[in-house]
Design a protein around this motif. Structure first.
Motif, PDB file in Angstrom:
ATOM      1  N   GLY A  64     -21.641 -25.343 -89.423  1.00 25.83           N
ATOM      2  CA  GLY A  64     -20.300 -25.420 -88.845  1.00 25.83           C
ATOM      3  C   GLY A  64     -19.952 -24.362 -87.816  1.00 25.83           C
ATOM      4  O   GLY A  64     -18.793 -24.245 -87.433  1.00 25.83           O
ATOM      5  N   PHE A  65     -20.941 -23.576 -87.357  1.00 22.26           N
ATOM      6  CA  PHE A  65     -20.655 -22.592 -86.302  1.00 22.26           C
ATOM      7  C   PHE A  65     -20.974 -23.206 -84.939  1.00 22.26           C
ATOM      8  O   PHE A  65     -21.950 -23.968 -84.804  1.00 22.26           O
ATOM      9  N   LEU A  66     -20.183 -22.861 -83.923  1.00 17.69           N
ATOM     10  CA  LEU A  66     -20.453 -23.297 -82.549  1.00 17.69           C
ATOM     11  C   LEU A  66     -20.457 -22.059 -81.661  1.00 17.69           C
ATOM     12  O   LEU A  66     -19.500 -21.281 -81.661  1.00 17.69           O
ATOM     13  N   THR A  67     -21.545 -21.862 -80.915  1.00 21.12           N
ATOM     14  CA  THR A  67     -21.679 -20.689 -80.044  1.00 21.12           C
ATOM     15  C   THR A  67     -21.818 -21.149 -78.602  1.00 21.12           C
ATOM     16  O   THR A  67     -22.762 -21.879 -78.271  1.00 21.12           O
ATOM     17  N   LEU A  68     -20.867 -20.758 -77.744  1.00 25.99           N
ATOM     18  CA  LEU A  68     -20.874 -21.135 -76.330  1.00 25.99           C
ATOM     19  C   LEU A  68     -21.038 -19.866 -75.502  1.00 25.99           C
ATOM     20  O   LEU A  68     -20.319 -18.882 -75.735  1.00 25.99           O
ATOM     21  N   THR A  69     -21.967 -19.873 -74.563  1.00 25.07           N
ATOM     22  CA  THR A  69     -22.206 -18.665 -73.759  1.00 25.07           C
ATOM     23  C   THR A  69     -22.116 -18.981 -72.276  1.00 25.07           C
ATOM     24  O   THR A  69     -22.598 -20.023 -71.825  1.00 25.07           O
ATOM     25  N   GLY A  70     -21.454 -18.093 -71.543  1.00 24.54           N
ATOM     26  CA  GLY A  70     -21.321 -18.225 -70.088  1.00 24.54           C
ATOM     27  C   GLY A  70     -21.009 -16.859 -69.504  1.00 24.54           C
ATOM     28  O   GLY A  70     -21.439 -15.835 -70.062  1.00 24.54           O
ATOM     29  N   ASN A  71     -20.237 -16.819 -68.427  1.00 27.84           N
ATOM     30  CA  ASN A  71     -19.879 -15.540 -67.790  1.00 27.84           C
ATOM     31  C   ASN A  71     -18.385 -15.488 -67.543  1.00 27.84           C
ATOM     32  O   ASN A  71     -17.742 -16.527 -67.369  1.00 27.84           O
ATOM     33  N   CYS A  72     -17.862 -14.252 -67.495  1.00 27.69           N
ATOM     34  CA  CYS A  72     -16.479 -14.041 -67.050  1.00 27.69           C
ATOM     35  C   CYS A  72     -16.530 -12.934 -66.003  1.00 27.69           C
ATOM     36  O   CYS A  72     -16.992 -11.820 -66.314  1.00 27.69           O
TER      37      CYS A  72
END
Ligand code: R1P
Ligand code: URA
Length: 313
Positions: A64-72
């Motif tokens: 049930g974990f969701l990990t989203l990666t990008g940049n800021c």
């Protein structure tokens, strides 16, 4: 076929790419700057503010974990949805930290940079008259916790006061100030309050909700009244922030490898019963999430001066 796992007495890993057992991440999946929240919906609302709206990596775990990666602003950031409660926060912090680079230390063994900066962006109830629904509370002074004590219920009814209010765990001072500043710019200063948080071990019993189907011992001590008596300034009441701050202070070395803070949208004003509309929640999630990403991106991993490191308890 389900892969077996290795390392059951430490940090178990699974499969050819050595993923952690519950969050399902491995080295390279997670950025050192993390926003964590309860729902996938909020995680996606926050990730919509990644540079160009681009999610570079997405990991959804069987637990049930969701990990989203990008940049800021060109800085790598992750958003992790955990679901609810202390156990889920514990899995998240420990497993994410396990796949991040080790803390760098100076010649005299002092950490020079944090392993992770983590900000929880949650929803909460307000237990203070003067903090209405729609406010965003930043836990700059830290968090306490109110726990139900199972031993009080071992006979035929509650035997003694059934709740315990913990001592305050501080948040990271520099990170809290950055979050507060960006939220005030995004939402207006009047919508953002810095105040102590309280995490309950339950949405129900320890948050003082009345549920006639269960013996909760409120007649021998109302848990919210106990929190107010011990900490009159406590405003936000939710379920994970205390544990995030607690496990962060226990991160080796010197309790400064993981620096953490939290902000929470007041969706319910407990004294009046007012609740926020779905539309307003969505707006605050979107604007607040973008502000917290900016705060994280602008906060250096390098250690602040010791006097600046934590807020006063
Ligand atoms: C309860 O409704 C949940 O909402 C709050 C509480 O901490 C608990 O997890 O936070 P989230 O909206 O982030 O889940
Ligand atoms: N989350 C909580 O834990 N409590 C509330 O009252 C609202 C959201």
């Amino acid at each position: 076929k389900k892969p077996s796992y290795r390392g059951t007495n430490g940090m178990p890993r699974q499969g050819d790419d050595e993923r952690t057992l519950h969050v399902g991440v491995t080295e390279g999946d997670v950025a050192q700057r993390i926003v964590t929240c309860g729902t996938e919906e909020r995680a996606r609302a926050v990730a919509a503010s990644f540079d160009g709206g681009i999610i570079e990596r997405e990991i959804s775990s069987a637990r049930g974990f969701l990990t989203l990666t990008g940049n800021c602003n060109g800085v790598p950031v992750s958003v992790v949805a955990t679901g609810m409660g202390v156990a889920m926060m514990d899995f998240m912090v420990r497993e994410v930290v396990a796949v991040l680079p080790a803390v760098s230390v100076s010649d005299d063994d002092e950490p020079t940079a944090a392993r992770a900066l983590i900000v929880r962006f949650g929803t909460c109830g307000s237990i203070r008259e003067d903090v209405p629904a729609g406010t965003v509370v930043v836990c700059s002074p830290g968090s306490t916790m109110v726990r139900r004590q199972p031993d009080a219920f071992c006979m035929h009814g509650p035997q003694a006061c059934a709740y315990h209010v913990c001592n305050v765990v501080p948040s990271d001072g520099a990170l809290s100030r950055a979050v507060e500043g960006e939220l005030k710019t995004a939402l207006g200063a009047h919508s953002v309050v810095a105040a102590l948080n309280v995490s309950g071990c339950s949405f129900y019993s320890s948050q003082g909700r009345q549920d006639g189907s269960f013996e909760d011992g409120h007649e021998l001590g109302d848990p919210i009244a106990m929190v107010r008596a011990a900490h009159p300034d406590a405003a936000s009441c939710e379920m994970e922030t205390f544990h995030l701050l607690d496990v962060a202070r226990c991160a080796r070395p010197y309790g400064r490898a993981v620096r953490a803070s939290a902000a929470a949208i007041v969706v319910a004003h407990r004294p009046s019963g007012d609740v926020l509309s779905g539309e307003t929640i969505e707006r605050l999630e979107r604007l607040g999430g973008a502000a917290i990403l900016r705060a994280l991106a602008a906060t250096p991993l390098e250690m602040p001066a010791a006097a600046d490191a934590t807020a006063a308890p």
